[in-house]
Scaffold this motif. Sequence first.
Motif, PDB file in Angstrom:
ATOM      1  N   ARG A  55       0.850  -1.187   0.000  1.00 40.25           N
ATOM      2  CA  ARG A  55       0.000   0.000   0.000  1.00 40.25           C
ATOM      3  C   ARG A  55       0.886   1.237   0.000  1.00 40.25           C
ATOM      4  NH1 ARG A  55      -3.635  -2.627  -2.152  1.00 40.25           N
ATOM      5  NH2 ARG A  55      -3.706  -4.634  -1.120  1.00 40.25           N
ATOM      6  N   LYS A  56       0.529   2.175  -0.833  1.00 39.74           N
ATOM      7  CA  LYS A  56       1.306   3.419  -0.920  1.00 39.74           C
ATOM      8  C   LYS A  56       1.165   4.212   0.377  1.00 39.74           C
ATOM      9  CE  LYS A  56       0.542   3.985  -5.860  1.00 39.74           C
ATOM     10  NZ  LYS A  56      -0.093   4.829  -6.883  1.00 39.74           N
ATOM     11  N   PRO A  57       2.201   4.925   0.748  1.00 37.94           N
ATOM     12  CA  PRO A  57       2.090   5.779   1.938  1.00 37.94           C
ATOM     13  C   PRO A  57       1.343   7.071   1.598  1.00 37.94           C
ATOM     14  CG  PRO A  57       4.274   5.964   0.980  1.00 37.94           C
ATOM     15  CD  PRO A  57       3.537   4.913   0.186  1.00 37.94           C
ATOM     16  N   ASN A  58       0.946   7.766   2.599  1.00 40.71           N
ATOM     17  CA  ASN A  58       0.351   9.106   2.455  1.00 40.71           C
ATOM     18  C   ASN A  58      -0.944   9.117   1.648  1.00 40.71           C
ATOM     19  OD1 ASN A  58       2.568  10.181   3.898  1.00 40.71           O
ATOM     20  ND2 ASN A  58       3.770  10.143   2.017  1.00 40.71           N
ATOM     21  N   LEU A  59      -1.773   8.108   1.831  1.00 44.24           N
ATOM     22  CA  LEU A  59      -3.068   8.075   1.126  1.00 44.24           C
ATOM     23  C   LEU A  59      -4.221   8.531   2.014  1.00 44.24           C
ATOM     24  CD1 LEU A  59      -2.776   4.711  -0.853  1.00 44.24           C
ATOM     25  CD2 LEU A  59      -2.466   7.040  -1.712  1.00 44.24           C
ATOM     26  N   ILE A  60      -3.904   8.922   3.235  1.00 46.39           N
ATOM     27  CA  ILE A  60      -4.940   9.345   4.172  1.00 46.39           C
ATOM     28  C   ILE A  60      -4.584  10.706   4.741  1.00 46.39           C
ATOM     29  CG2 ILE A  60      -6.118   8.821   6.355  1.00 46.39           C
ATOM     30  CD1 ILE A  60      -5.407   5.860   5.850  1.00 46.39           C
ATOM     31  N   THR A  61      -5.561  11.601   4.729  1.00 51.62           N
ATOM     32  CA  THR A  61      -5.395  12.915   5.359  1.00 51.62           C
ATOM     33  C   THR A  61      -6.410  13.012   6.488  1.00 51.62           C
ATOM     34  OG1 THR A  61      -4.702  13.937   3.285  1.00 51.62           O
ATOM     35  CG2 THR A  61      -5.554  15.417   5.001  1.00 51.62           C
TER      36      THR A  61
END
Length: 189
Positions: free
Chosen positions: A180-186
């Motif tokens: 899973r790619k990082p930084n997909l949630i804000t």
Amino acid sequence: MIVNETLKTIKQRRSIRSFKDEQIREEELQAVLEAGLYAPNAGDQSWHFTVVQNRELLDRLNLAAKEVAKQMEMEHLRKLGKNEKFNCLYGAPTLIMVSGNEHAPVPLEADCAAATQNLLLAAESIGLGSCWIFFVLLAFYSSEGSELRKQLKIPEGYRPYCSAVLGYKKATVVNVPDRRKPNLITYIR
């Protein structure tokens, strides 16, 4: 971290592209279909599931889709269409197409996608392999498209939006590392 059977199934599900020739059991098919029917929707369940287990028809859908792919602008799809060894259904014994009522008041792609996800998760939960398939939908843009719609008994006013193949996994799936790619949630709290 919270862990339960549902979350484990979601995390362990993988797209399977290698299937045994053996057809899935009827009770397995019915369990998967029932899960699809319980997907969230905009309130009117404007979908229709078409189950294809006829090998001749599965082969015909594959060939029709490949004919369309050969003419597409995307080089990747053209290559797949021209590849004699490529089977867009990966030899799976069962295909489920999810069609939506084109006259429904809300966008059906989301409802059909939710139903397809339920199909995939249910398959994983009972030990079946599955794969979400877009490529086969190209068959409906072929010269055989209208005839295929009739043969598949897709209701008038419905359009195939999603599809998935099911079968018994040919090999054991090793748990691959999380990609899973990082930084997909804000978070905004």
